[in-house]
Design a protein around this motif. Sequence first.
Motif, PDB file in Angstrom:
ATOM      1  N   VAL A  56     -56.020  54.124  22.122  1.00  0.00           N
ATOM      2  CA  VAL A  56     -55.189  54.320  20.935  1.00  0.00           C
ATOM      3  C   VAL A  56     -56.011  54.162  19.657  1.00  0.00           C
ATOM      4  O   VAL A  56     -55.869  54.955  18.713  1.00  0.00           O
ATOM      5  CB  VAL A  56     -53.994  53.355  20.949  1.00  0.00           C
ATOM      6  N   ALA A  57     -56.864  53.142  19.611  1.00  0.00           N
ATOM      7  CA  ALA A  57     -57.693  52.937  18.415  1.00  0.00           C
ATOM      8  C   ALA A  57     -58.647  54.102  18.212  1.00  0.00           C
ATOM      9  O   ALA A  57     -58.877  54.540  17.066  1.00  0.00           O
ATOM     10  CB  ALA A  57     -58.456  51.626  18.536  1.00  0.00           C
ATOM     11  N   GLY A  58     -59.199  54.625  19.301  1.00  0.00           N
ATOM     12  CA  GLY A  58     -60.120  55.746  19.183  1.00  0.00           C
ATOM     13  C   GLY A  58     -59.451  57.027  18.734  1.00  0.00           C
ATOM     14  O   GLY A  58     -60.023  57.801  17.961  1.00  0.00           O
ATOM     15  N   LYS A  59     -58.234  57.242  19.187  1.00  0.00           N
ATOM     16  CA  LYS A  59     -57.532  58.494  18.873  1.00  0.00           C
ATOM     17  C   LYS A  59     -56.821  58.458  17.537  1.00  0.00           C
ATOM     18  O   LYS A  59     -56.727  59.473  16.841  1.00  0.00           O
ATOM     19  CB  LYS A  59     -56.524  58.796  19.988  1.00  0.00           C
ATOM     20  N   HIS A  60     -56.296  57.282  17.153  1.00  0.00           N
ATOM     21  CA  HIS A  60     -55.443  57.214  15.965  1.00  0.00           C
ATOM     22  C   HIS A  60     -56.014  56.327  14.848  1.00  0.00           C
ATOM     23  O   HIS A  60     -55.362  56.149  13.829  1.00  0.00           O
ATOM     24  CB  HIS A  60     -54.050  56.688  16.345  1.00  0.00           C
ATOM     25  N   GLY A  61     -57.187  55.774  15.064  1.00  0.00           N
ATOM     26  CA  GLY A  61     -57.757  54.840  14.089  1.00  0.00           C
ATOM     27  C   GLY A  61     -58.026  55.442  12.730  1.00  0.00           C
ATOM     28  O   GLY A  61     -57.967  54.737  11.707  1.00  0.00           O
ATOM     29  N   ASP A  62     -58.297  56.756  12.682  1.00  0.00           N
ATOM     30  CA  ASP A  62     -58.580  57.372  11.382  1.00  0.00           C
ATOM     31  C   ASP A  62     -57.345  57.399  10.496  1.00  0.00           C
ATOM     32  O   ASP A  62     -57.436  57.223   9.273  1.00  0.00           O
ATOM     33  CB  ASP A  62     -59.130  58.794  11.579  1.00  0.00           C
ATOM     34  N   ARG A  63     -56.157  57.606  11.103  1.00  0.00           N
ATOM     35  CA  ARG A  63     -54.914  57.642  10.326  1.00  0.00           C
ATOM     36  C   ARG A  63     -54.258  56.265  10.212  1.00  0.00           C
ATOM     37  O   ARG A  63     -53.421  56.047   9.340  1.00  0.00           O
ATOM     38  CB  ARG A  63     -53.916  58.617  10.957  1.00  0.00           C
ATOM     39  N   HIS A  64     -54.654  55.357  11.087  1.00  0.00           N
ATOM     40  CA  HIS A  64     -54.067  54.020  11.095  1.00  0.00           C
ATOM     41  C   HIS A  64     -55.192  52.974  11.166  1.00  0.00           C
ATOM     42  O   HIS A  64     -55.507  52.459  12.240  1.00  0.00           O
ATOM     43  CB  HIS A  64     -53.098  53.865  12.275  1.00  0.00           C
ATOM     44  N   PRO A  65     -55.803  52.689  10.014  1.00  0.00           N
ATOM     45  CA  PRO A  65     -56.946  51.768  10.007  1.00  0.00           C
ATOM     46  C   PRO A  65     -56.613  50.363  10.498  1.00  0.00           C
ATOM     47  O   PRO A  65     -57.512  49.609  10.879  1.00  0.00           O
ATOM     48  CB  PRO A  65     -57.368  51.750   8.534  1.00  0.00           C
ATOM     49  N   GLU A  66     -55.324  49.995  10.528  1.00  0.00           N
ATOM     50  CA  GLU A  66     -54.948  48.669  11.027  1.00  0.00           C
ATOM     51  C   GLU A  66     -55.291  48.513  12.504  1.00  0.00           C
ATOM     52  O   GLU A  66     -55.411  47.391  13.019  1.00  0.00           O
ATOM     53  CB  GLU A  66     -53.453  48.414  10.811  1.00  0.00           C
ATOM     54  N   LEU A  67     -55.487  49.634  13.203  1.00  0.00           N
ATOM     55  CA  LEU A  67     -55.801  49.557  14.630  1.00  0.00           C
ATOM     56  C   LEU A  67     -57.162  48.922  14.887  1.00  0.00           C
ATOM     57  O   LEU A  67     -57.375  48.343  15.960  1.00  0.00           O
ATOM     58  CB  LEU A  67     -55.738  50.949  15.261  1.00  0.00           C
ATOM     59  N   ALA A  68     -58.063  49.015  13.920  1.00  0.00           N
ATOM     60  CA  ALA A  68     -59.354  48.343  14.093  1.00  0.00           C
ATOM     61  C   ALA A  68     -59.165  46.837  14.152  1.00  0.00           C
ATOM     62  O   ALA A  68     -59.794  46.134  14.959  1.00  0.00           O
ATOM     63  CB  ALA A  68     -60.301  48.714  12.943  1.00  0.00           C
TER      64      ALA A  68
END
Length: 247
Positions: free
Chosen positions: A114-126
């Motif tokens: 999930v972090a790899g796929k959506h991290g650009d739009r959702h920086p909180e995933l980092a």
Amino acid sequence: MQTTSTPIVPPTPETTLSAIALRSDTHATVLDRYKLDFCCRGSRSLEEACRGAGLDVDRVLAELTAEATAREEVRSADVDWRRTPDELIDFIVSTHHEYTRAAFARLGPLVIKVAGKHGDRHPELARVAATYEELAADLGPHMMKEERVLFPCIRALGAPAGAPPAPFGTVRNPVQMMMREHDRAAELLAALAAATADFSPPEDACASFRALYTGLAELRLDLLKHISLENNVLFPQAVALENAKTM
């Protein structure tokens, strides 16, 4: 753990947070919704905790009863935690430790995906990924230390012959160490809740994103109950056993 046959006694203002939370997931969820810490501060009474949080204790009690009744969990809410340390350890290992290990095995790859796929739009995933990784890295060795060192010592304390001299001296020493590690785990769980807006997925979340947040929320609740059971039930029993042996 077996359910007792005695009538269910509803919680009162004097009931401790840990005793309420350990009745069922519904009871734990209600306390959690009101931000009442039954994990590392579970020895407080409901009245004391509500007073400190500026809450109406009668309102919280009413909700505890109403929700448990609505979900029909009140019938199984009288689990008797006044068991022997051996029984508590068996329950903790077979229920909470096994669940935690299985959850880590399942959620670890999902966090990365999930972090790899959506991290650009959702920086909180980092932040979610980093916090989760620290939690998993901490709790794996923590559970192993409990199973290989502390729990065998507690079992020996309950045996007729008592425990042989331990390299760490009093059982209070590993208990205090485990409780400090519990405090850190609780901090990481709070950080996960903050980073995920209490595990609320964004509107554009895919199925994997939603599954991750659901899994993290379930892991958090189980760990809070797990820590509460050890801090507020098992560990005090262990110290009491050791005190009895030295009297």
